[in-house]
Design an enzyme around this catalytic site. Structure first.
Site, PDB file in Angstrom:
ATOM      1  N   SER A 249     -38.999  95.033  17.728  1.00  0.00           N
ATOM      2  CA  SER A 249     -38.478  96.085  16.845  1.00  0.00           C
ATOM      3  C   SER A 249     -36.983  96.340  16.988  1.00  0.00           C
ATOM      4  O   SER A 249     -36.421  97.112  16.214  1.00  0.00           O
ATOM      5  CB  SER A 249     -39.240  97.391  17.075  1.00  0.00           C
TER       6      SER A 249
ATOM      7  N   SER B 289     -39.946 103.644  15.141  1.00  0.00           N
ATOM      8  CA  SER B 289     -40.177 102.209  14.946  1.00  0.00           C
ATOM      9  C   SER B 289     -41.228 101.933  13.877  1.00  0.00           C
ATOM     10  O   SER B 289     -42.129 101.112  14.050  1.00  0.00           O
ATOM     11  CB  SER B 289     -40.608 101.567  16.269  1.00  0.00           C
TER      12      SER B 289
ATOM     13  N   LYS C  51     -34.915  95.975  13.913  1.00  0.00           N
ATOM     14  CA  LYS C  51     -34.755  97.069  12.947  1.00  0.00           C
ATOM     15  C   LYS C  51     -33.315  97.592  12.907  1.00  0.00           C
ATOM     16  O   LYS C  51     -32.907  98.222  11.926  1.00  0.00           O
ATOM     17  CB  LYS C  51     -35.713  98.215  13.262  1.00  0.00           C
TER      18      LYS C  51
END
Length: 414
Positions: A103, A158, A106
């Site tokens: 993640s 997330s 991101k």
């Protein structure tokens, strides 16, 4: 002299920098597998300009300045400690190694899309976005979400579903991934390839500790990004029947009308250091079973910001990250940097004449020409003469073109 598999392959002191690497040592029983660390050209090395950030960063082992205390140990397979203000890389381990980002990718999604999307625009996510696997904020296919809400969920909790909804708002997954990879090239994050907007593992997806530091540094320059990553608790829009469904699920007999459903519910930032580490600004953590733990963090003290990135960590990393940050603040300004976080690649310079027309270059064409021993600069083909209007210019051009055609016939025949 025989082979000693546990021999220390190199201990080199160069320009005040100590680098070490243990090569050929067998993996201990039960030890986790690590990505292939075969030496490779990275980033700009393929163009002959050296490793992005400095040649010392090509190493796979610990890269640190001499003359000061060594950085604290970490179980991460790769890390970078850098001064976010100056871009100086203070220490690193396999900084250009390719790993699954989970993640932490991101951050690239946010850096790419924040400038492109109106944060006050409301959107209706698709059913596909609402049903994405993994960590989610729990969106529904209703037009109740602002881009601002989804960005906050992306970086705070997330939210994989929010990432896909944002990609849809940008014109779809294909376009968004193209934009993300273009942004990575712009930032000179050449180790990074995005295959998803949320970091869920996908074939071919990768990044490096160095690249994640570049991306985070770019994010810190964006006010909205800084706000999202530093928010501890925020409100997120909820469907109108949210409370009613919640009561039904827990078997509450009270009428929903007795306690009207709120228009939101609360979400808390996943970054555990945000409330516990002095000066913590935030950024992003991530985990998948293949990527293991990853983290990008920034903290600011006494007017200075330190960045720490770790990748491929097998367990709890919060304490280790805190110690790396402490070391970064202590080391800043006291030793020669081992590398540099580069700035974005310069935009192509526009033509000096608006009338000049040049054909678009085909990727790899120049290299292929050189391999054949050709010099594209000396070839007449592909060069377009600017259009000149006036007086006898057209006559001159016509005569010139006739001469070129005749000479071209002679060259072809020969």
């Amino acid at each position: 002299m025989g082979t000693n598999l546990r021999a220390l392959a190199a201990t080199v002191t160069t320009a005040g920098v100590l680098t070490t690497a243990l090569l050929g040592a067998p993996r201990a029983a039960g030890a986790r597998a690590v990505p292939d660390l075969t030496p490779r050209e990275t980033g700009m090395a393929a163009t002959g300009n050296g490793t992005v950030g400095g040649d010392l960063l090509a190493g796979h082992g610990i890269i640190r300045p001499a003359g000061i205390k060594a950085p604290p140990k970490t179980e991460a397979s790769a890390y970078v400690v850098a001064d976010a203000d100056t871009g100086a890389v203070l220490a690193a381990k396999d900084p250009h190694g390719h790993y699954l980002p989970a993640s932490t990718l991101k951050t690239l999604t946010a850096v790419t899309l924040i400038p492109k999307l109106d944060k006050n625009r409301k959107i209706k996510p698709s059913d596909e976005a609402c049903n994405v696997e993994g960590s989610a904020v729990g969106i529904v296919p209703e037009p109740i979400y602002k881009i601002d809400d989804l960005m906050r969920a992306l970086l705070m909790v997330s939210a994989n579903d929010a990432a896909v909804a944002l990609a849809e708002a940008n014109g779809g997954l294909k376009k968004t991934l193209a934009d993300m990879n273009t942004e990575a090239r712009k930032l000179q994050a050449y180790d990074t390839v995005a295959k998803t907007p949320n970091g869920l593992d996908a074939p071919g997806q990768r990044s490096s500790a160095y690249d994640l530091a570049l991306i985070a540094r770019a994010g810190l320059a964006i006010p909205d990004f800084r706000e999202y990553i530093s928010t501890k608790v925020a409100k997120f829009p909820a469907p109108k029947d949210y409370l009613k469904k919640k009561k039904k699920k827990r078997g509450d007999d009270s009428e929903a009308s007795e306690s009207p459903a709120p228009a939101y519910y609360e979400m808390a930032n996943h970054n555990r250091l945000l409330g516990s580490y002095k000066g913590m600004l935030g950024v992003k953590n991530g985990w998948t079973s293949k990527a293991l733990g990853s983290f990008v963090g920034a903290a600011r003290r006494d007017g200075h910001t330190i960045l720490v990135v770790i990748m491929h960590h097998p367990g709890g990393f919060w304490e280790e990250v805190g110690k790396l940050l402490d070391w970064g603040f202590a080391a800043r300004g006291k030793a020669a940097p081992v590398g540099q976080l580069v700035g974005p690649a310069p935009d192509p310079k526009p033509s000096s004449s608006p009338l000049a027309v040049r054909p678009s270059a085909t990727p790899g064409a120049a290299d292929a020409a050189k391999a054949r021993g050709e010099d594209s600069a000396s070839k007449g083909a592909g060069v377009t003469t600017p259009l000149l209007i006036g007086g006898g210019a057209l006559v001159v051009l016509a005569l010139g073109a006739y001469g070129l055609r005749r000479r071209g016939r002679r060259d072809t025949a020969a």
